[in-house]
Design a protein around this motif. Structure first.
Motif, PDB file in Angstrom:
ATOM      1  N   ILE A 150      71.144  50.828  33.246  1.00 42.70           N
ATOM      2  CA  ILE A 150      70.135  51.582  32.396  1.00 42.70           C
ATOM      3  C   ILE A 150      68.854  51.593  33.036  1.00 42.70           C
ATOM      4  CG2 ILE A 150      68.846  51.089  30.174  1.00 42.70           C
ATOM      5  CD1 ILE A 150      71.283  49.476  29.064  1.00 42.70           C
ATOM      6  N   THR A 151      68.526  50.685  33.813  1.00 41.89           N
ATOM      7  CA  THR A 151      67.130  50.971  34.646  1.00 41.89           C
ATOM      8  C   THR A 151      67.280  51.854  35.504  1.00 41.89           C
ATOM      9  OG1 THR A 151      66.806  48.302  34.351  1.00 41.89           O
ATOM     10  CG2 THR A 151      65.548  49.494  35.960  1.00 41.89           C
ATOM     11  N   ARG A 152      68.305  52.166  36.460  1.00 41.94           N
ATOM     12  CA  ARG A 152      68.262  53.107  37.163  1.00 41.94           C
ATOM     13  C   ARG A 152      68.113  54.492  36.677  1.00 41.94           C
ATOM     14  NH1 ARG A 152      72.183  49.767  40.230  1.00 41.94           N
ATOM     15  NH2 ARG A 152      73.953  50.584  38.976  1.00 41.94           N
ATOM     16  N   LEU A 153      68.999  54.762  35.526  1.00 42.67           N
ATOM     17  CA  LEU A 153      68.930  55.962  35.002  1.00 42.67           C
ATOM     18  C   LEU A 153      67.442  56.310  34.313  1.00 42.67           C
ATOM     19  CD1 LEU A 153      70.326  58.588  34.012  1.00 42.67           C
ATOM     20  CD2 LEU A 153      71.055  57.216  31.949  1.00 42.67           C
ATOM     21  N   GLY A 154      66.974  55.174  33.562  1.00 40.66           N
ATOM     22  CA  GLY A 154      65.748  55.460  33.104  1.00 40.66           C
ATOM     23  C   GLY A 154      64.638  55.559  33.960  1.00 40.66           C
ATOM     24  N   ALA A 155      64.632  54.671  34.976  1.00 44.53           N
ATOM     25  CA  ALA A 155      63.553  55.063  35.896  1.00 44.53           C
ATOM     26  C   ALA A 155      63.527  56.505  36.575  1.00 44.53           C
ATOM     27  CB  ALA A 155      63.501  54.039  37.168  1.00 44.53           C
ATOM     28  N   GLY A 193      61.493  58.747  34.315  1.00 42.97           N
ATOM     29  CA  GLY A 193      60.139  58.473  34.135  1.00 42.97           C
ATOM     30  C   GLY A 193      59.646  57.304  33.380  1.00 42.97           C
ATOM     31  N   ALA A 194      60.747  56.292  33.103  1.00 39.21           N
ATOM     32  CA  ALA A 194      60.351  55.235  32.370  1.00 39.21           C
ATOM     33  C   ALA A 194      60.018  54.292  33.328  1.00 39.21           C
ATOM     34  CB  ALA A 194      61.724  54.743  31.589  1.00 39.21           C
ATOM     35  N   SER A 195      59.289  53.133  32.734  1.00 40.99           N
ATOM     36  CA  SER A 195      58.883  51.900  33.636  1.00 40.99           C
ATOM     37  C   SER A 195      59.991  51.068  33.723  1.00 40.99           C
ATOM     38  CB  SER A 195      57.795  51.125  32.885  1.00 40.99           C
ATOM     39  OG  SER A 195      57.426  50.236  33.687  1.00 40.99           O
ATOM     40  N   PRO A 196      60.514  50.358  34.824  1.00 40.10           N
ATOM     41  CA  PRO A 196      61.536  49.720  34.760  1.00 40.10           C
ATOM     42  C   PRO A 196      61.336  48.239  33.960  1.00 40.10           C
ATOM     43  CG  PRO A 196      61.359  50.537  36.884  1.00 40.10           C
ATOM     44  CD  PRO A 196      60.050  51.037  35.940  1.00 40.10           C
ATOM     45  N   LEU A 197      60.008  47.725  33.827  1.00 39.67           N
ATOM     46  CA  LEU A 197      59.647  46.763  33.088  1.00 39.67           C
ATOM     47  C   LEU A 197      60.086  46.760  31.875  1.00 39.67           C
ATOM     48  CD1 LEU A 197      56.371  45.704  35.039  1.00 39.67           C
ATOM     49  CD2 LEU A 197      58.366  44.896  35.256  1.00 39.67           C
ATOM     50  N   THR A 198      60.128  47.999  31.079  1.00 40.40           N
ATOM     51  CA  THR A 198      60.346  48.222  29.672  1.00 40.40           C
ATOM     52  C   THR A 198      61.498  47.618  29.500  1.00 40.40           C
ATOM     53  OG1 THR A 198      58.806  50.085  29.545  1.00 40.40           O
ATOM     54  CG2 THR A 198      60.635  49.927  27.742  1.00 40.40           C
ATOM     55  N   PHE A 199      62.480  47.878  30.267  1.00 44.17           N
ATOM     56  CA  PHE A 199      63.915  47.398  30.022  1.00 44.17           C
ATOM     57  C   PHE A 199      64.113  45.919  29.982  1.00 44.17           C
ATOM     58  CE2 PHE A 199      64.074  51.596  31.954  1.00 44.17           C
ATOM     59  CZ  PHE A 199      64.705  52.216  30.837  1.00 44.17           C
ATOM     60  N   GLY A 224      62.101  44.189  27.832  1.00 46.46           N
ATOM     61  CA  GLY A 224      61.660  43.829  26.930  1.00 46.46           C
ATOM     62  C   GLY A 224      62.691  44.230  25.733  1.00 46.46           C
ATOM     63  N   LEU A 225      61.901  43.938  24.439  1.00 44.16           N
ATOM     64  CA  LEU A 225      62.918  44.218  23.137  1.00 44.16           C
ATOM     65  C   LEU A 225      63.878  45.256  23.155  1.00 44.16           C
ATOM     66  CD1 LEU A 225      60.115  43.239  20.713  1.00 44.16           C
ATOM     67  CD2 LEU A 225      62.005  41.741  21.290  1.00 44.16           C
ATOM     68  N   PRO A 226      63.293  46.414  23.543  1.00 45.97           N
ATOM     69  CA  PRO A 226      64.361  47.545  23.396  1.00 45.97           C
ATOM     70  C   PRO A 226      65.266  47.880  24.614  1.00 45.97           C
ATOM     71  CG  PRO A 226      62.073  48.528  23.451  1.00 45.97           C
ATOM     72  CD  PRO A 226      61.995  47.014  23.850  1.00 45.97           C
ATOM     73  N   GLY A 227      65.215  46.587  25.734  1.00 46.78           N
ATOM     74  CA  GLY A 227      65.998  46.794  26.808  1.00 46.78           C
ATOM     75  C   GLY A 227      66.831  45.464  26.640  1.00 46.78           C
ATOM     76  N   VAL A 228      66.696  44.400  27.305  1.00 39.31           N
ATOM     77  CA  VAL A 228      67.125  43.251  27.202  1.00 39.31           C
ATOM     78  C   VAL A 228      67.703  42.751  25.714  1.00 39.31           C
ATOM     79  CG1 VAL A 228      67.147  40.749  27.750  1.00 39.31           C
ATOM     80  CG2 VAL A 228      66.708  42.486  29.431  1.00 39.31           C
ATOM     81  N   GLY A 229      66.641  42.849  24.804  1.00 45.38           N
ATOM     82  CA  GLY A 229      66.683  42.315  23.563  1.00 45.38           C
ATOM     83  C   GLY A 229      67.794  43.084  22.769  1.00 45.38           C
ATOM     84  N   SER A 239      65.252  46.641  45.096  1.00 41.95           N
ATOM     85  CA  SER A 239      65.254  48.243  44.464  1.00 41.95           C
ATOM     86  C   SER A 239      64.441  48.100  43.095  1.00 41.95           C
ATOM     87  CB  SER A 239      66.370  48.767  44.511  1.00 41.95           C
ATOM     88  OG  SER A 239      66.219  50.419  43.699  1.00 41.95           O
ATOM     89  N   PHE A 240      64.802  47.029  42.301  1.00 39.07           N
ATOM     90  CA  PHE A 240      63.985  46.956  41.030  1.00 39.07           C
ATOM     91  C   PHE A 240      62.551  46.528  41.012  1.00 39.07           C
ATOM     92  CE2 PHE A 240      62.663  44.538  37.292  1.00 39.07           C
ATOM     93  CZ  PHE A 240      63.269  45.133  36.325  1.00 39.07           C
ATOM     94  N   ILE A 241      62.404  45.661  42.017  1.00 40.69           N
ATOM     95  CA  ILE A 241      61.120  45.213  42.314  1.00 40.69           C
ATOM     96  C   ILE A 241      60.166  46.405  42.699  1.00 40.69           C
ATOM     97  CG2 ILE A 241      59.567  43.489  43.688  1.00 40.69           C
ATOM     98  CD1 ILE A 241      61.751  41.627  43.122  1.00 40.69           C
ATOM     99  N   ARG A 242      60.752  47.097  43.581  1.00 38.20           N
ATOM    100  CA  ARG A 242      60.050  47.965  44.286  1.00 38.20           C
ATOM    101  C   ARG A 242      59.743  49.240  43.370  1.00 38.20           C
ATOM    102  NH1 ARG A 242      63.829  47.450  48.378  1.00 38.20           N
ATOM    103  NH2 ARG A 242      64.911  49.362  47.728  1.00 38.20           N
TER     104      ARG A 242
END
Length: 345
Positions: free
Chosen positions: A222-227, A230-236, A238-243, A337-340
């Motif tokens: 999800i993070t790879r596709l979202g980033a 143009g999404a911020s990886p940190l959003t995932f 949060g609630l709409p990601g992990v939650g 990669s996620f941190i970068r």
């Protein structure tokens, strides 16, 4: 008191109508079926979709033009495949400006358009930047019982996001704001893919180890596709990601989990969808994400495996074996990669 039209009288639209009515708003719940509207108004029940008593402040309508008269806000809660049609119909009858909010979790397969973009394309004078999205870990069944729930609202228009936050927030329904509209919408849509996989895993009789791995590696996809969109990886995180991943992958309340569970037990997709009787957004979203990942060369092995199960009649157990026998790699490669991608320039 704010007058609000809620378009879509399924389980989620009904639950959000209850939240809004509890906050003292004048709620107008629209369905295209007159019989359903009459039942809601007469019995204050919508039993096919939600086991909850609907407050008297909620009035049901089957004519869209009547439902949206003099409203300050319109909440769209219809299946993703109906968004364009409903937005076009709304555009014809909505005469005065209103804040548009949506709580639909899905994307359009052919274009990978998010729901806010679809609304903006079909409504005159409404840019997607002004649309508000509401998303997060929220089973309608629990919201209807006023059990503690926390969600996020997001819009590029910060005033509209704050307006939506004020509309919904109460002692049992906590609402955060976010400026990452892309991430909020994609998190809500893409988690349904992983929930299908979690249901399949349970249907096959696998245990918690398998599900934990699926959720964790699914978050990476999800993070790879979202980033990439143009999404911020940190959003995932949060609630709409992990939650949302946790709640949708671990509960029989989840339609996507239930559909996957039936697939894991050997039923065919057509049989499952007929038995469910309600839209399973993850099926459509899997097709969209698979197509986009192929075009953009984004690695999404879980999504690809689910696509083969759903649309090419592959056996779920065979796909699990393929995933378990992929080439060796270092998990830190993904984490690095996620941190970068998470750190600011």
């Amino acid at each position: 008191m704010t007058k609000i039209a809620v378009l879509g009288a399924g389980s989620w639209g009904t639950a959000l109508s209850i939240v809004l009515a509890d906050n003292g708003h004048d709620v107008r719940l629209w369905t295209h079926r007159q019989e359903q509207a009459d039942t809601i108004n007469q019995k204050h029940k919508n039993e096919k979709y939600l086991d909850a008593t609907i407050p008297e402040q909620v009035k049901a309508f089957y004519r869209l033009d009547k439902a949206i008269e003099d409203v300050s806000a319109v909440l769209i809660v219809v299946p993703a495949k109906a968004i364009r049609d409903v937005s076009m119909e709304l555009d014809k009858v909505l005469k005065d400006p209103a804040v548009i909010i949506h709580a639909t979790k899905g994307i359009e397969p052919e274009s990978l358009r998010r729901v806010s973009q679809l609304i903006g394309e079909e409504m005159t004078g409404y840019d997607y930047e002004d649309v508000v999205v509401l998303s997060g870990p929220s089973h309608a069944e629990e919201v209807g019982k006023r059990q503690p729930t926390t969600v996020t609202v997001s819009s590029i228009n910060s005033q509209n996001a704050a307006f939506a936050q004020d509309l919904f927030i109460n002692e049992s329904f906590r609402v955060y704001t976010s400026n990452d509209m892309v991430g909020i919408e994609l998190g809500g849509a893409l988690k349904n893919i992983i929930a299908l996989g979690a249901g399949i895993s349970d249907g096959l009789g696998y245990g918690d180890n398998a599900k934990a791995a699926l959720i964790t590696r699914g978050l990476a996809e999800i993070t790879r596709l979202g980033a990439s969109l143009g999404a911020s990886p940190l959003t995932f995180l949060g609630l709409p990601g992990v939650g949302d991943l946790i709640v949708t992958c671990t509960s029989p309340h989840s339609r996507n989990w239930r559909a996957g569970n039936l697939l894991g037990k050997g039923q065919k997709l057509d049989e499952v969808l007929e038995q469910m009787g309600m839209v399973v957004e993850g099926v459509r979203t899997t097709k969209a994400a698979y197509q986009f990942a192929k075009e953009q060369q984004i690695e999404m092995p879980i999504t690809e495996g689910l696509y083969q199960v759903l649309f090419n009649d592959e056996k779920p157990k065979d796909i699990v074996e393929q995933l378990m026998n992929r080439n060796k790699r270092d998990e830190m490669d993904d984490i690095a990669s996620f941190i970068r991608t998470s750190l600011p320039e």
